[in-house]
Design an enzyme around this catalytic site. Sequence first.
Site, short mmCIF file in Angstrom:
data_model
loop_
_atom_site.label_atom_id
_atom_site.label_comp_id
_atom_site.label_asym_id
_atom_site.label_seq_id
_atom_site.Cartn_x
_atom_site.Cartn_y
_atom_site.Cartn_z
N ILE A 174 5.16 3.51 2.84
CA ILE A 174 4.70 2.30 2.17
C ILE A 174 4.40 1.27 3.24
O ILE A 174 5.24 0.99 4.10
CB ILE A 174 5.77 1.74 1.22
CG1 ILE A 174 6.11 2.77 0.14
CG2 ILE A 174 5.30 0.43 0.57
CD1 ILE A 174 7.34 2.39 -0.69
N THR A 230 3.79 9.36 1.85
CA THR A 230 4.71 9.46 2.98
C THR A 230 5.34 8.13 3.33
O THR A 230 6.53 8.05 3.63
CB THR A 230 4.00 10.02 4.22
OG1 THR A 230 3.43 11.30 3.90
CG2 THR A 230 4.96 10.18 5.38
N THR A 263 -1.32 11.19 4.29
CA THR A 263 -0.67 12.46 3.95
C THR A 263 -1.73 13.52 3.70
O THR A 263 -1.60 14.67 4.15
CB THR A 263 0.22 12.28 2.71
OG1 THR A 263 1.14 11.21 2.95
CG2 THR A 263 0.99 13.55 2.41
N ASP A 290 -9.71 8.36 6.29
CA ASP A 290 -8.35 7.86 6.09
C ASP A 290 -7.36 8.98 6.39
O ASP A 290 -7.21 9.93 5.63
CB ASP A 290 -8.19 7.37 4.65
CG ASP A 290 -6.85 6.69 4.42
OD1 ASP A 290 -5.99 6.72 5.33
OD2 ASP A 290 -6.66 6.11 3.33
N ASP A 337 -5.88 3.92 -3.48
CA ASP A 337 -6.09 3.82 -2.04
C ASP A 337 -7.56 3.95 -1.67
O ASP A 337 -8.07 3.24 -0.80
CB ASP A 337 -5.27 4.87 -1.29
CG ASP A 337 -5.50 6.30 -1.81
OD1 ASP A 337 -6.01 6.46 -2.94
OD2 ASP A 337 -5.16 7.24 -1.07
N ASP A 394 0.88 -1.17 0.00
CA ASP A 394 0.00 0.00 0.00
C ASP A 394 0.91 1.22 0.00
O ASP A 394 1.50 1.57 1.02
CB ASP A 394 -0.90 -0.02 1.24
CG ASP A 394 -1.68 1.28 1.42
OD1 ASP A 394 -1.83 2.03 0.44
OD2 ASP A 394 -2.13 1.54 2.57
N GLY A 442 -8.17 7.44 -6.77
CA GLY A 442 -6.93 6.75 -6.47
C GLY A 442 -7.13 5.32 -6.02
O GLY A 442 -8.19 4.93 -5.52
#
Length: 246
Positions: free
Chosen positions: A12, A10, A126, A123, A104, A6, A102
């Site tokens: 992983i 900022t 960043t 969520d 995510d 993921d 995205g």
Amino acid sequence: MILLFDVGNTEIKLAFSDGVDILEKYRISTDKNLSSDAYFLQIKPFIDRYAFERVAIASVVPIVTKALKDLSVKYLKMTPLIVGPGIKTGVNVKTDYPKEVGADLICAVAGAAKYEQPVLVVDLGTATKYIYTEKNTIKGVIITPGVMISMRAMVSNTALLPEFDLEVPQNVLGTNTIACMQSGVTYGVAAQVDGLVKRVHDEVNKELLVIMTGGLSEIIKPLCETKVIKDENLVVRGLLEILLKN
């Protein structure tokens, strides 16, 4: 074993799964300048003891996506599944420009698919994303500056405000500069969550299940007046569900 990446702006997150559960999870910093070889050296201590059968990547950083894809092909001898156009996700996107959504966000909704009622995913990455989903359909999103972005902006754009650690002060009203700044970025974000949850509730006129995820959820959740469920594995679990569909 399954290896899941993921990739955020900022950090992983690496997660290991047996195909049913998330068994282990690790974090490394996102660095756009690292090669596939350099990333492999970073994750090698975590993955050395396992044999992986499949790899999946959800990424919002294209250059890192390529590095991890090359890593998978070169060192793990397999082509990873990358969440994007043409991949079966089980998620419907009801937005103006679905291709802009995205990976995510897609994975977060896939991870929330087990809940029957409407869900608002918060969520704390960043950027802070509020994702309204109903019946596996993304129906709207709010994006605000994340906690760390707010901290950096406040320090870098003022002459007298100092660097500070992200901690929750004892009181909302601070009596020194550091405590005042800490209050703003912790209680302030919690108040934002409470306020936006209420506005979304009023707009959709439905009872919402609020799920908070992201690395800072542990700090922010206790400060919220809204009833919130914390799920740190929401995105990687959604990525696993997408992988299993393909």
